[in-house]
Design a protein around this motif. Structure first.
Motif, short mmCIF file in Angstrom:
data_model
loop_
_atom_site.label_atom_id
_atom_site.label_comp_id
_atom_site.label_asym_id
_atom_site.label_seq_id
_atom_site.Cartn_x
_atom_site.Cartn_y
_atom_site.Cartn_z
N GLY A 1 -1.87 -3.37 -16.73
CA GLY A 1 -1.70 -4.53 -15.85
C GLY A 1 -1.36 -4.21 -14.40
N THR A 2 -1.26 -2.94 -14.09
CA THR A 2 -1.03 -2.60 -12.67
C THR A 2 -2.09 -1.60 -12.21
OG1 THR A 2 0.41 -0.70 -13.07
CG2 THR A 2 1.48 -2.86 -12.87
N THR A 3 -2.23 -1.51 -10.90
CA THR A 3 -3.25 -0.61 -10.34
C THR A 3 -2.71 0.02 -9.06
OG1 THR A 3 -5.49 -0.56 -9.48
CG2 THR A 3 -4.28 -2.57 -9.11
N ASP A 4 -3.40 1.05 -8.59
CA ASP A 4 -3.07 1.63 -7.28
C ASP A 4 -4.11 1.16 -6.28
OD1 ASP A 4 -1.06 2.92 -8.60
OD2 ASP A 4 -2.10 4.86 -8.70
N PHE A 5 -3.65 0.88 -5.08
CA PHE A 5 -4.53 0.31 -4.05
C PHE A 5 -4.40 1.20 -2.80
CE2 PHE A 5 -5.69 -2.58 -0.69
CZ PHE A 5 -6.62 -3.45 -1.26
N SER A 6 -5.51 1.82 -2.40
CA SER A 6 -5.46 2.72 -1.23
C SER A 6 -6.37 2.21 -0.12
CB SER A 6 -5.94 4.13 -1.60
OG SER A 6 -5.15 4.68 -2.59
N PHE A 7 -5.98 2.47 1.09
CA PHE A 7 -6.88 2.19 2.22
C PHE A 7 -6.55 3.10 3.39
CE2 PHE A 7 -3.90 -0.29 4.80
CZ PHE A 7 -2.98 -0.74 3.85
N THR A 8 -7.48 3.15 4.35
CA THR A 8 -7.22 3.97 5.54
C THR A 8 -7.17 3.08 6.78
OG1 THR A 8 -9.57 4.41 5.94
CG2 THR A 8 -8.41 5.99 4.56
N VAL A 9 -6.36 3.53 7.73
CA VAL A 9 -6.25 2.84 9.02
C VAL A 9 -6.32 3.91 10.12
CG1 VAL A 9 -4.82 0.91 8.21
CG2 VAL A 9 -3.71 3.00 9.03
N ASN A 10 -6.49 3.47 11.34
CA ASN A 10 -6.44 4.40 12.45
C ASN A 10 -5.08 5.10 12.48
OD1 ASN A 10 -5.97 5.17 15.40
ND2 ASN A 10 -8.12 4.62 15.33
N ARG A 11 -5.10 6.40 12.79
CA ARG A 11 -3.86 7.17 12.73
C ARG A 11 -2.76 6.59 13.63
NH1 ARG A 11 -4.25 13.70 12.51
NH2 ARG A 11 -5.59 13.32 10.71
N GLY A 12 -3.17 6.07 14.75
CA GLY A 12 -2.20 5.48 15.68
C GLY A 12 -1.49 4.25 15.10
N GLU A 13 -2.06 3.68 14.06
CA GLU A 13 -1.49 2.46 13.45
C GLU A 13 -0.73 2.78 12.17
OE1 GLU A 13 -1.84 -0.23 15.14
OE2 GLU A 13 -3.93 -0.64 15.69
N PHE A 14 -0.64 4.08 11.84
CA PHE A 14 -0.09 4.46 10.54
C PHE A 14 1.35 3.96 10.34
CE2 PHE A 14 1.97 8.02 8.02
CZ PHE A 14 1.56 7.54 6.79
N ILE A 15 2.22 4.30 11.27
CA ILE A 15 3.64 3.96 11.13
C ILE A 15 3.81 2.44 11.07
CG2 ILE A 15 5.94 4.17 12.23
CD1 ILE A 15 4.91 6.88 11.42
N ASN A 16 3.12 1.79 12.00
CA ASN A 16 3.18 0.33 12.08
C ASN A 16 2.75 -0.30 10.74
OD1 ASN A 16 3.30 -2.19 13.13
ND2 ASN A 16 1.49 -1.99 14.46
N THR A 17 1.66 0.21 10.18
CA THR A 17 1.15 -0.35 8.91
C THR A 17 2.14 -0.10 7.78
OG1 THR A 17 -1.04 0.30 9.70
CG2 THR A 17 -0.91 -0.50 7.45
N MET A 18 2.68 1.11 7.72
CA MET A 18 3.67 1.43 6.67
C MET A 18 4.86 0.47 6.77
SD MET A 18 2.76 3.95 4.66
CE MET A 18 4.07 4.98 4.01
N ASN A 19 5.29 0.19 7.99
CA ASN A 19 6.43 -0.72 8.17
C ASN A 19 6.11 -2.13 7.69
OD1 ASN A 19 8.00 1.30 9.20
ND2 ASN A 19 7.55 0.82 11.35
#
Ligand code: ADP
Ligand code: ASP
Ligand code: MG
Length: 420
Positions: free
Chosen positions: A314-332
């Motif tokens: 019933g659960t899954t892993d979900f991955s995606f990529t973003v621009n490196r400059g947006e990495f920290i912002n996206t993680m937050n």
């Protein structure tokens, strides 16, 4: 229809020529560009010339802004970085005058290259070409600052890094130029970046679709929007060297042109600018992808590759990529706004990845390209972390430290080396 022969001395044509940063990197080089332009003028051609800032100048200006504001105000940043090109247009006009050529320079705002108001990545909406036409008629070479425009409210805007290419192609479209010539420090489009693979081979032609993929997958030789413009308005676009006297460079063709080079794979692109994020233990139910990616999109962050695993328990892993400059912002954003709501287990990520892509229209009619790509990488012990495909490209994400190796072995395996 009037068909211009690129190297013919007899026919008179309107060219838009763009010279990049390295090509105008010193006053000597600007004089060299002026001499090249003089030859075209002597043949009777009309010329509109777009120039970039001197090499390194845009980076220098951005760094200067960051000394004051770590996250510079976009409007003010545009006011400042657009000055790089303002310097080179005037210097080139002066260099042309020294050769007794009538020349006039214009900033993007003076031409009135109208853009939207998305500072630092504005899109061109309209170009007022009347003034340029009048100058051409009066015998001037018109020199236009690349990379910039103005919005409805008269704010100066810039078009994103590498944006002078787009200024060039957009002007060529507006003026219905016979050809748009992008002069740079390599003598055409290569099978991959010749700085990484010295065996890379210059392509005589590349299809518009392939070029669009190459540009979007990281080949920075042309800004992607310039390729989009060329496709939309059918601009005859050529990439050539500003340092060599001879050579036809690479012509971007449309698939219905007849003189296409028939290769299964035309080129290999790579990109270090991405970061990968994985959300672990995501409850697998309808709407979950939207719950994750909605807030990311709301924050104006572009998502590139997306992978969702098959769910078990019933659960899954979900991955995606973003621009490196947006990495920290996206993680937050994920940690603060998304995880608590969707009840996922954790979020992990890393920015030491690279994307390597093989591109070619020939893929449509050839099976087995993907398996060959995966075999070649496996033989080198390179682990593939993510895969995406389209009709004419296959992209994989690998550990950054294997990127150059991956590009080299694939280049060889797909018979792209010039020595083969
Ligand atoms: P300019 O300053 O003239 O705009 P750029 O640095 O933006 O020049 O683009 C030219 C560079 O693009 C080349 O020096 C080369 O290293 C790089 N490049 C990347 N991929 C390719 C490719 N497939 N073919 C040619 N050049 C490429
Ligand atoms: N000067 C700008 C840049 O460095 C635009 C360009 O060169 O095309 O990105
Ligand atoms: Mg460029």
């Amino acid at each position: 229809m009037f068909q211009f022969q690129a190297r013919s001395v007899n026919s008179v044509a309107l060219f838009v020529q763009k010279y990049g940063g390295t090509s105008v990197g010193s006053t000597e080089r600007i004089k060299n560009v002026a001499r090249r332009i003089a030859k075209f003028c002597a043949q009777g051609h009309e010329l509109v010339v777009v120039v970039s800032a001197m090499s390194g100048e845009t980076n220098r200006l951005i760094a200067l802004a960051k000394e004051i504001q770590s996250n510079p105000d976009p409007r003010e940043l545009d006011v400042m970085v657009s000055t790089g090109e303002q310097v080179t247009i005037a210097l080139l006009a002066m260099a042309l005058m020294e050769l007794n050529i009538r020349a006039k320079s214009y900033t993007g705002a003076q031409v009135r290259i109208l853009t939207n108001n998305a500072h630092t990545k504005a899109r061109i909406l309209k170009i007022d070409e009347d003034r340029i036409r009048a100058d051409l008629k009066a015998g001037y070479v018109v020199v236009v600052a690349g990379f910039q425009g103005i919005d409805e409210a008269n704010n100066i805007t810039t078009l994103g890094r590498g944006g002078s290419d787009t200024t060039g192609v957009a002007l060529a479209a507006a003026l219905k130029a016979d050809e748009c010539q992008i002069y740079t420090d390599v003598n055409g489009i290569y099978t991959t970046d010749p700085r990484i693979v010295p065996e890379a081979r210059r392509l005589k032609t590349i299809t518009f679709e392939e070029m669009l993929e190459m540009a979007s997958l990281g080949s920075k030789v042309l800004q992607i929007r310039s390729v989009e413009f060329a496709g939309k308005y059918r601009v005859k676009l050529r990439v050539l060297s500003s340092f060599e006297e001879e050579g036809d460079g690479t012509l971007i063709t449309f698939e219905d042109d007849d003189n296409m080079e028939q290769a299964v794979i035309s080129g290999i692109a790579f990109n270090r600018d991405e970061a990968k994020i994985t959300i672990l233990g995501v409850p697998d139910h309808p709407g979950i992808a939207y719950q994750i990616l909605g807030p990311v999109a709301d924050a104006n962050i572009d998502v590139d590759m997306i992978i969702q695993n098959v769910s078990h328990d019933g659960t899954t892993d979900f991955s995606f990529t973003v621009n490196r400059g947006e990495f920290i912002n996206t993680m937050n954003i994920l940690r603060d706004k998304i995880l608590p709501h969707i009840g996922a287990r954790d979020v992990i990520g890393g920015d030491k990845i690279a994307k390597v892509s093989v591109v070619g229209v020939g893929m449509r009619s050839h099976a087995g390209i993907a398996s060959k790509m995966f075999r070649v990488l496996a033989e080198e012990g390179i682990n593939i972390q993510m895969i995406t495909t389209s009709e004419i490209k296959i992209s994989v994400v690998v550990d950054e430290k294997y990127m150059e190796l991956a590009v080299r072995v694939l280049h060889k395996a797909f018979d792209l080396d010039q020595t083969l």
